[in-house]
Write a protein that holds these residues in place. Structure first.
Motif, PDB file in Angstrom:
ATOM      1  N   TYR A 103      36.606  43.921  39.631  1.00 30.74           N
ATOM      2  CA  TYR A 103      35.691  43.142  40.429  1.00 30.74           C
ATOM      3  C   TYR A 103      34.283  43.865  40.837  1.00 30.74           C
ATOM      4  O   TYR A 103      34.306  45.101  41.018  1.00 30.74           O
ATOM      5  N   ARG A 126      36.675  37.678  48.318  1.00 33.38           N
ATOM      6  CA  ARG A 126      35.592  37.485  47.828  1.00 33.38           C
ATOM      7  C   ARG A 126      34.364  37.090  48.454  1.00 33.38           C
ATOM      8  O   ARG A 126      34.539  36.432  49.300  1.00 33.38           O
ATOM      9  N   THR A 130      30.874  37.744  44.114  1.00 31.98           N
ATOM     10  CA  THR A 130      32.059  38.340  43.509  1.00 31.98           C
ATOM     11  C   THR A 130      32.356  37.770  42.034  1.00 31.98           C
ATOM     12  O   THR A 130      32.519  36.711  42.090  1.00 31.98           O
ATOM     13  N   SER A 132      35.073  38.560  38.662  1.00 34.56           N
ATOM     14  CA  SER A 132      35.785  39.455  38.143  1.00 34.56           C
ATOM     15  C   SER A 132      36.107  39.299  36.700  1.00 34.56           C
ATOM     16  O   SER A 132      35.743  38.064  36.293  1.00 34.56           O
TER      17      SER A 132
END
Lengths: 156, 186
Positions: A103, A126, A130, A132
């Motif tokens: 992340y 999140r 954010t 990932s």
């Protein structure tokens, strides 16, 4: 800006592999993996996320991802969300393998890593920046199979 | 540093090959051998491990003097061949060891005037398995492998920089893949 408060690994979070039909995603500039959407969540998933975050949540989506050697999912394939959602990932892999979920915020440094750990889970709050990504699975590890059940949760 | 050999004499044929190449304009020219001590110069350059979501490899810093020499030798002929106003090159040295890769991507970025990308493969003490440059055909629903270029020593691969010039470096499975790579700019 409100940043992610919780990003944690729950070492003992076993879950059953759901019976699903997998399809291959193959727009290779975004990812290469097998997936099934809207799979039934494990019993206790909602409670686990709510307890960990101390928030009242509901499940917004579920997705099973399977990564074989040569597979990956890139950060720009992970949509941004402005609703401060929670991501709960169960690792259903049959055995440990050299693969991680990482992340990061924007294009910044990685702030949390969830290594392939069968039987574990992670919970990440999140923030709107954010993203990932699931790291490339080396072809040097023939037979590796990484199975992740990704559950997105939003506030009730 | 480079004197171009017979393969470069028929620029009209190279231009046709560039224009008609699939899945997007590209050229592969072998025996682009330096006439100076290139490998000795590179021996003095360090490379550092770099890793992100789409890549894992070892790379040098920007090699300014070598970029200038590379551009001086190749911008003229490649400008005539590609029809693009190439004026300078910028390159780094790369080392791919087992497990290293560069996943599918395009080099096109708004605000960066990259016109043509290149990879120039160098001799290596352990020739690699894997490490091919792979070019993809892009449609709305799929990305299909359309060309595979092996990293042979002194081979130059050049290809168009656009938002559809999807390519990757396949994972190196053994050995060592050495290259200079970068872009030509106006």
């Amino acid at each position: 800006m409100r940043l992610s408060r919780i990003a944690t690994i729950i070492p003992d979070a076993p879950a059953q592999m759901p019976a699903v039909t997998l399809r291959r995603y193959a727009l290779l500039d975004r990812g290469s993996y097998l997936h099934a959407d809207d799979v039934p969540p494990p019993a206790g998933a909602l409670a686990l996320a709510q307890t960990t975050t101390d928030r009242a949540l509901r499940i917004a989506s579920t997705r099973l991802l399977v990564f074989e050697p040569g597979d990956y999912l890139l950060a720009h394939h992970d949509p941004l969300h402005g609703d401060h959602r929670v991501e709960l990932i169960y690792d259903l892999s049959p055995a440990p393998a050299p693969s991680q979920v990482r992340y990061r915020r924007g294009r910044g440094a990685v702030f949390f890593v969830f290594p392939c750990t069968p039987g574990a889970a992670c919970v990440v709050e999140r923030d709107p920046t954010t993203q990932s990504y699931h790291t490339y699975v080396s072809r040097l590890h023939a037979g590796a199979s990484i199975v992740r059940l990704v559950i997105q949760l939003v506030d009730t | 540093m480079w004197t171009l050999g017979p393969a470069w004499r028929d620029e009209a044929a190279l231009a046709r090959a560039w224009r008609t190449a699939a899945p997007f304009p590209h050229l592969v020219i072998d025996d682009v051998v330096p006439d100076g001590p290139l490998m000795e110069l590179l021996d003095e350059e360090g490379v550092e491990h770099q890793e992100g979501d789409i890549f894992a490899f070892e790379a040098s810093r920007d090699l300014d003097a070598l970029s200038t020499a590379f551009g001086a030798a190749l911008c003229g002929p490649l400008a005539r061949i590609t029809g693009k106003p190439l004026a300078r090159a910028a390159l780094r040295a790369y080392a791919y060891r087992p497990g290293h890769y560069l996943l599918p991507h395009t080099d096109h970025q708004d605000g960066l005037p990259r016109l043509v990308a290149f990879a120039y493969y160098l001799p290596t003490p352990e020739p690699p398995t894997g490490g091919e440059l792979e070019l993809f055909r892009v449609t709305a629903t799929a990305t299909d492998s359309a060309a595979l270029i092996a990293p042979q020593p002194w081979r130059l691969a050049v290809f168009d920089c656009s938002d559809v010039s999807l390519h990757q470096v396949r994972e190196v499975l053994s050995g060592l893949r050495l290259s200079l790579a970068g872009w030509f700019y106006p």
